[in-house]
Design an enzyme around this catalytic site. Structure first.
Site, mmCIF file in Angstrom:
data_model
loop_
_atom_site.group_PDB
_atom_site.id
_atom_site.type_symbol
_atom_site.label_atom_id
_atom_site.label_comp_id
_atom_site.label_asym_id
_atom_site.label_seq_id
_atom_site.Cartn_x
_atom_site.Cartn_y
_atom_site.Cartn_z
ATOM 1 N N GLY A 375 58.451 35.928 42.438
ATOM 2 C CA GLY A 375 56.981 36.668 42.409
ATOM 3 C C GLY A 375 56.055 36.216 41.245
ATOM 4 O O GLY A 375 56.299 35.760 40.488
ATOM 5 N N PRO A 377 53.571 36.623 38.006
ATOM 6 C CA PRO A 377 54.110 36.794 36.741
ATOM 7 C C PRO A 377 53.555 38.326 36.499
ATOM 8 O O PRO A 377 52.299 38.850 36.929
ATOM 9 C CB PRO A 377 52.889 36.039 35.775
ATOM 10 C CG PRO A 377 52.607 34.809 36.662
ATOM 11 C CD PRO A 377 52.591 35.322 37.984
ATOM 12 N N GLY A 380 57.847 42.284 37.081
ATOM 13 C CA GLY A 380 59.088 42.842 36.542
ATOM 14 C C GLY A 380 60.295 42.227 36.900
ATOM 15 O O GLY A 380 61.452 42.740 37.226
ATOM 16 N N LYS A 381 60.333 40.683 37.016
ATOM 17 C CA LYS A 381 61.624 40.120 37.536
ATOM 18 C C LYS A 381 62.507 40.015 36.162
ATOM 19 O O LYS A 381 63.763 40.511 36.599
ATOM 20 C CB LYS A 381 60.998 38.538 37.753
ATOM 21 C CG LYS A 381 60.245 38.191 39.030
ATOM 22 C CD LYS A 381 60.057 36.780 38.919
ATOM 23 C CE LYS A 381 59.348 36.220 37.952
ATOM 24 N NZ LYS A 381 57.848 36.678 37.962
ATOM 25 N N THR A 382 61.993 39.841 34.974
ATOM 26 C CA THR A 382 62.913 39.974 34.110
ATOM 27 C C THR A 382 63.508 41.386 33.701
ATOM 28 O O THR A 382 64.666 41.671 33.174
ATOM 29 C CB THR A 382 62.496 39.415 32.652
ATOM 30 O OG1 THR A 382 61.862 38.157 32.857
ATOM 31 C CG2 THR A 382 63.200 39.380 31.493
ATOM 32 N N GLU A 601 21.917 45.006 39.236
ATOM 33 C CA GLU A 601 23.188 45.675 39.724
ATOM 34 C C GLU A 601 22.581 46.860 40.590
ATOM 35 O O GLU A 601 23.406 47.335 41.282
ATOM 36 C CB GLU A 601 23.457 46.193 38.158
ATOM 37 C CG GLU A 601 23.971 45.184 37.315
ATOM 38 C CD GLU A 601 25.224 44.420 37.769
ATOM 39 O OE1 GLU A 601 25.931 44.892 38.572
ATOM 40 O OE2 GLU A 601 25.401 43.472 37.408
ATOM 41 N N HIS A 604 22.775 45.489 44.201
ATOM 42 C CA HIS A 604 24.484 45.384 44.344
ATOM 43 C C HIS A 604 24.828 46.784 44.688
ATOM 44 O O HIS A 604 25.641 47.078 45.957
ATOM 45 C CB HIS A 604 25.368 45.159 43.462
ATOM 46 C CG HIS A 604 25.294 43.558 43.122
ATOM 47 N ND1 HIS A 604 25.459 42.769 43.984
ATOM 48 C CD2 HIS A 604 25.015 42.961 42.007
ATOM 49 C CE1 HIS A 604 25.505 41.532 43.335
ATOM 50 N NE2 HIS A 604 25.430 41.570 42.190
#
Length: 822
Positions: A375, A377, A380-382, A601, A604
Site C-alpha cells: 500500500g 506510505p 497503516g501497514k506497520t 482567485e 476560479h
C-alpha cells in the site's frame, strides 16, 4: 589481606603507633645498612606490631621507609596513617552495615512485618528509603571497585617518582674534596654502570635524640666518621674503567692504604618508574581495546545503535530482533486500527489459526506461509503488524529489511538464518520484515549484478528459509512494502507469500473511523463524533498518517493560541497548513500583485460556481502560503471512481478561470497561472493519449511511466503530431468557454475580488450572498453535503434548545428566568 582488614588493623594500632613514631626506630636503605640498636630507655617495637602481635602501623611505616630509602617517607606514612585510620574512609571498603543503620539495610530485612495495619505512607517511605539505600550501595560498590586500584597506583607512582628527590647530585671533584678527602665515604655502589651512589656516614646524634635524619652532615657540611652510612649523593660516570682509575688515583694521592680503599660494588637495578612509564602506552592501548570491546558487547557496537541488545564485534552475524509476546507492554490491538476493514479481516485469520489450529486442520486447511502488506506510505501497514503482535498471543519477531545489510560480506545471510532459527525455537511465531524491498529486489540478469551480490545472497537465503528443503511449519512471515513492483517474482509466489494484502488510502467512511480514534485522545469542546464526519469530508485522499498529523497540528495550534480546548477552527487551520503550507501574513506583496491574485482567485471561484461538473468551492483566500502560492481555493472533491468527458472538460475550464479573469478584468496576464496551465496540459494529454476520448487519435492508450525514464515514445512522430494538435485544440476550446463565462459574470467576479482584498478569506456563505445558490443540484449527497450536514444538525439543535427556553408573555409579565430591573 583485603584493604578493609588492613584499614581496621591500622585504626586499632593508630594510638600506640603514633607514640612509637617518635621513638628511635630506623631502617637502613636499600644498600643493606644495618640498624643501630635503640637506647635501653626506648623499647623497640616489634616488626609484627608490638604486644598485640597484629599488623601494626610500624610495619607499614618501616616498609615504606625501607622501600623509599628516605626519611620523608616517615612523614608521608604518618599522613597515610591518618587517612587510613579515618572511620569514614574505612567504611568505603567494608561490606558490613553501618553502626546504628542496620535497620535501613534491605539485606537485613529477612522477617516480614508483623500485623497488617501499615498504611500507605509508611510503605512509600520504606520504598523511598530502600531506593535511596540501593543507590548509595551501588555507588559505594563502584567506588570500592575503582578507589583501591587508583589509591595503590597513585601511591606507587608518587613513591617511585620522588624516590630520588632526597639524593643530591654532585661532581666527581666535589666527591673527592668534600667526602673522600675527610674520609666520610663508607662505600660506593655503581648502578647499571652509569651512576655512582655514595654512602656516607651519618651522625649518631640525629638517631638518639629523634632529630631530623636528613641532617646527616654536621657543622661546616662535613659528616662524622665511624657512623652507619646512608645513601645521600650520586654522580654520573663515563665508564667503569675510567671511574676506577680516577678513584684509585685520588685515594693514592690522599695516602690511603690499598687495604682501606673505599669498597666499590656493582649492581643492576631496575627503575620501576621508568619501566612503568615505558610500558604505560602499551597498557593504555590494551585497556582501551578491552573497554571498547566491552562497550560493543553491551550496546555501543558495530552494526547496531547504542542501547540494550546491540550486536558486538563477535555477534555481528546475529539479527537484531525486536521480540514481543503476550507479556509485552504498550500493545496495539485491532480495535486501534481503522479504515482498512478488509485487510484487517485477512490478517485476523492468521491470528485465529495460531490460536485455534485444530479448527482449520480438521477441514484440511493449511495456514499460509506468509502475507505481503502492500500500500501507499502512511496507510497503516506497520500499525496493522503491531496489532497482529498484540492480538496473536504468540512470539512476534520484528526486523527491518535494512538490518540485514552490513559492510561485512556474509552478514546478511547469517542474520536471516539466525532470525528463522530463533523463530523456530519459539514456534508457533510470527516474523515481520518491514520495508522488505531493501533485500527483496529483483535479482540481476546475466550475472551482471555487480555490487548487489550481497543483497542477492541475502534474498536467496530468505527464499530458502521461507520455502526450502529444510523448512519447518509454525512460522508465519509478514512483510510490508510500498514498492511491490520491484520485488523478485520468486519471493511473491505461493508457498512463500501466499497472500498480497492491499491497504489503500481510506474512503470517507474509513477516514471517519480513523478520526474517531485519534480524536479520543484530544481535549475537544464537543464529542469526537461531532468532528469526525465533517473532517473526513474535508480530507479526501488523506492516509492514516496524514489524519494523525491533522489532529496533532490542531492541538499545536490550540496550544499556540493559549486555548484550553480544540475547536473546529483549529482543525480547519491545521488542514490549510498541511495542504497549502505555512501561512505567511508578513510576506511583502505590492498592491498591484495583491489585486492580481484577488482577481485570479475570484475567477476560479466564479468559474467553478457556474459549471455543473466542477467541484464545489469551500474556501478561497489570498493569504500567501508555502514557498510560491500567493493564494489558493479549497474545494471538496467527490471521490469518483469514474470520470466522464464532460466532467474533465468542466474541471479544465475551472482551472483556467484565473487566467481568464486576469485577461478580461485586468487586461493583462501574469505568471500566476503557470501551475494551472501545467495541470491543464497533463489532464488534456491524458484524455487524448490515455483515455481514448479523441476521435482523431482513436481508441488507443499510451500511458506514461511514472518514473520518467521512458526513452522512446511507443508511437510514431505522425501520431505524436496528431496528439499535440488535438491537445492544443481542446485546451483552446476550454479557454474560450471560460472567457465567455467570466465575461458574462464580470461584475460578480469584481465584487468577489474586492471582498477578498478586504477580508482575505471567503467561505461558501460569502459566495452565496454574492452569487446566489448554485444552479445545479446533485442527485446524490456529495462530500460537501456531508460536511454541511454537521453544521445543519448543530443549527437545528440550537434552534430546538432556543424553542424550549421560556419566553415572556405578551402582557409584559416576566418569565421565571427573567430579571426585572427595579
Amino acid at each position: 589481606m583485603s584493604l578493609a582488614s588492613l584499614a581496621r588493623a591500622l585504626s586499632r594500632r593508630s594510638a600506640p603507633s603514633s607514640s612509637r613514631a617518635r621513638q628511635g626506630f630506623s631502617l637502613g636503605g636499600l644498600g643493606g645498612t644495618t640498624r643501630s640498636p635503640p637506647p635501653p630507655s626506648s623499647p623497640l617495637p616489634s616488626l609484627h606490631g608490638g604486644e598485640g602481635g597484629g599488623l601494626g602501623l610500624g610495619f607499614v611505616r618501616g616498609y615504606l621507609t625501607a622501600a623509599l630509602g628516605r626519611p620523608a617517607a616517615v612523614k608521608a606514612g604518618t599522613d597515610w596513617r591518618s587517612i587510613l585510620a579515618n572511620p569514614q574512609f574505612r567504611r568505603l571498603f567494608s561490606d558490613g552495615s553501618k553502626k546504628n543503620y542496620e535497620n535501613y539495610y534491605p539485606k537485613g530485612k529477612k522477617e516480614a512485618p508483623k500485623g497488617d495495619g501499615s498504611n500507605k505512607s509508611d510503605s512509600k517511605q520504606d520504598s523511598s528509603t530502600d531506593d535511596q539505600w540501593n543507590f548509595q550501595e551501588t555507588a559505594s560498590k563502584q567506588l570500592q571497585n575503582f578507589l583501591a586500584p587508583l589509591l595503590f597506583l597513585g601511591l606507587m607512582l608518587s613513591s617511585l617518582s620522588s624516590s630520588s628527590s632526597d639524593q643530591k647530585e654532585i661532581s666527581f671533584q666535589e666527591f673527592k674534596n668534600k667526602l673522600l678527602e675527610p674520609g666520610l665515604v663508607d662505600r660506593i655502589v655503581v648502578s647499571n654502570k652509569s651512576v655512582a651512589k655514595v654512602y656516607v656516614r651519618s651522625s649518631p646524634q640525629s638517631n638518639s635524640q629523634g632529630q631530623n635524619t636528613d641532617a646527616i652532615i654536621t657543622t661546616n657540611d662535613v659528616p662524622s666518621k665511624h657512623t652507619p652510612s646512608r645513601y645521600k649523593y650520586y654522580f654520573n660516570i663515563g665508564s667503569v674503567d675510567s671511574f676506577e682509575e680516577k678513584l684509585e688515583e685520588a685515594q693514592e694521592a690522599l695516602g690511603v692504604d690499598p687495604h682501606d680503599f673505599v669498597p666499590v660494588t656493582y649492581v643492576a637495578e631496575v627503575n620501576w618508574f621508568q619501566e612503568v612509564m615505558r610500558f604505560a602506552p602499551t597498557v593504555f592501548l590494551v585497556g582501551l581495546i578491552y573497554l571498547m570491546s566491552k562497550r560493543m558487547q553491551s550496546g555501543f557496537n558495530i552494526g547496531g545503535g547504542p542501547g540494550k541488545g546491540g550486536r558486538g564485534i563477535f555477534n555481528i552475524g546475529k539479527a537484531q530482533v525486536t521480540k514481543m509476546d503476550k507479556n509485552s507492554k504498550n500493545k496495539v490491538f485491532f480495535k486501534d486500527v481503522a479504515g482498512c476493514d478488509e485487510a484487517k479481516q485477512e490478517i485476523m485469520e492468521f491470528v485465529h489459526f495460531l490460536k485455534n489450529p485444530k479448527k482449520y486442520e480438521e477441514l484440511g486447511a493449511k495456514i499460509p506461509k506468509g502475507a505481503l502488506l502492500v500500500g501507499p506510505p502512511g496507510t497503516g501497514k506497520t500499525l496493522l503488524a503491531k496489532a497482529t503482535a498484540g492480538e496473536s498471543g504468540v512470539p512476534f519477531l520484528s526486523i527491518s529489511g535494512s538490518d540485514f545489510m552490513e559492510m561485512f560480506v556474509g552478514v546478511g545471510p547469517s542474520r536471516v538464518r539466525n532470525l528463522f532459527q530463533e523463530a523456530r525455537q519459539c514456534a508457533p511465531s510470527i516474523i515481520f520484515i518491514d520495508e522488505i524491498d531493501a533485500i527483496g529486489r529483483a535479482r540481476g540478469r546475466g550475472g551482471f549484478s555487480g555490487s548487489n551480490d550481497e543483497r542477492e545472497s541475502t534474498l536467496n537465503q530468505l527464499l530458502v528459509e521461507m520455502d526450502g528443503f529444510g523448512t519447518t511449519s509454525g512460522v508465519v512471515v509478514l512483510a510490508g512494502t510500498n514498492r511491490p513492483d520491484i520485488l523478485d517474482k520468486a519471493l511473491l509466489r505461493p508457498g512463500r507469500f501466499d497472500r498480497q494484502i492491499t491497504i489503500d488510502k481510506p474512503d470517507i467512511k474509513g477516514r471517519d473511523q480513523i478520526f474517531r480514534i485519534y480524536l479520543k485522545k484530544l481535549k475537544l469542546d464537543n464529542e469526537p463524533s461531532f468532528y469526525s464526519q465533517r473532517l473526513a469530508a474535508l480530507t479526501p485522499g488523506f492516509a492514516g498518517a496524514d489524519i494523525a498529523n491533522v489532529c496533532n497540528e490542531a492541538a499545536l495550534i490550540a496550544a499556540r493560541s493559549e486555548e484550553t480546548q480544540i475547536t473546529m477552527q483549529h482543525f480547519e487551520s491545521a488542514i490549510d497548513r498541511i495542504i497549502g503550507g505555512l501561512e505567511k501574513k508578513n510576506k511583502v506583496i505590492s498592491k498591484l500583485e495583491r489585486r492580481t491574485v484577488a482577481y485570479h482567485e475570484s475567477g476560479h471561484a466564479v468559474a467553478g460556481w457556474f459549471l455543473e461538473h466542477a467541484e464545489p468551492l469551500l474556501k478561497v483566500t489570498i493569504v500567501p502560503r508555502g514557498t510560491a502560492a500567493l493564494g489558493f481555493a479549497q474545494y471538496v472533491p467527490n471521490e469518483n471512481l469514474l470520470m466522464t468527458k464532460e466532467q474533465l472538460f468542466d474541471m479544465t475550464c475551472m482551472t483556467l478561470g484565473g487566467r481568464a479573469a486576469e485577461e478580461v478584468l485586468i487586461g493583462r496576464i501574469s505568471t500566476g497561472a503557470q501551475n494551472d496551465l501545467e495541470k491543464v496540459t497533463k489532464m488534456t494529454y491524458a484524455q487524448v493519449a490515455v483515455y481514448g476520448f479523441s476521435e482523431k487519435v482513436g481508441l488507443l492508450s499510451f500511458p506514461q511511466r511514472d518514473d520518467g525514464f521512458e526513452m522512446t515514445k511507443p508511437y510514431s512522430n505522425q501520431t505524436a503530431s496528431i496528439i499535440d494538435d488535438e491537445v492544443r485544440e481542446w485546451v483552446g476550446k476550454a479557454y474560450k468557454k471560460t472567457v465567455e463565462l467570466i465575461t458574462e459574470h464580470k461584475e460578480q467576479v469584481a465584487k468577489i475580488a474586492e471582498m477578498l482584498l478586504e477580508k482575505e478569506v471567503l467561505h461558501q456563505d460569502d459566495l452565496v450572498r454574492v452569487l446566489g445558490e448554485r444552479p445545479f443540484k446533485a442527485s446524490e449527497p456529495t462530500n460537501y453535503d456531508l460536511f454541511k450536514q454537521g453544521f445543519q444538525d448543530e443549527e437545528d439543535s440550537k434552534n430546538q434548545e432556543a424553542a424550549k427556553t421560556p419566553q415572556p408573555d405578551d402582557d409584559g409579565t416576566p418569565s421565571l428566568g427573567e430579571v426585572v430591573p427595579t
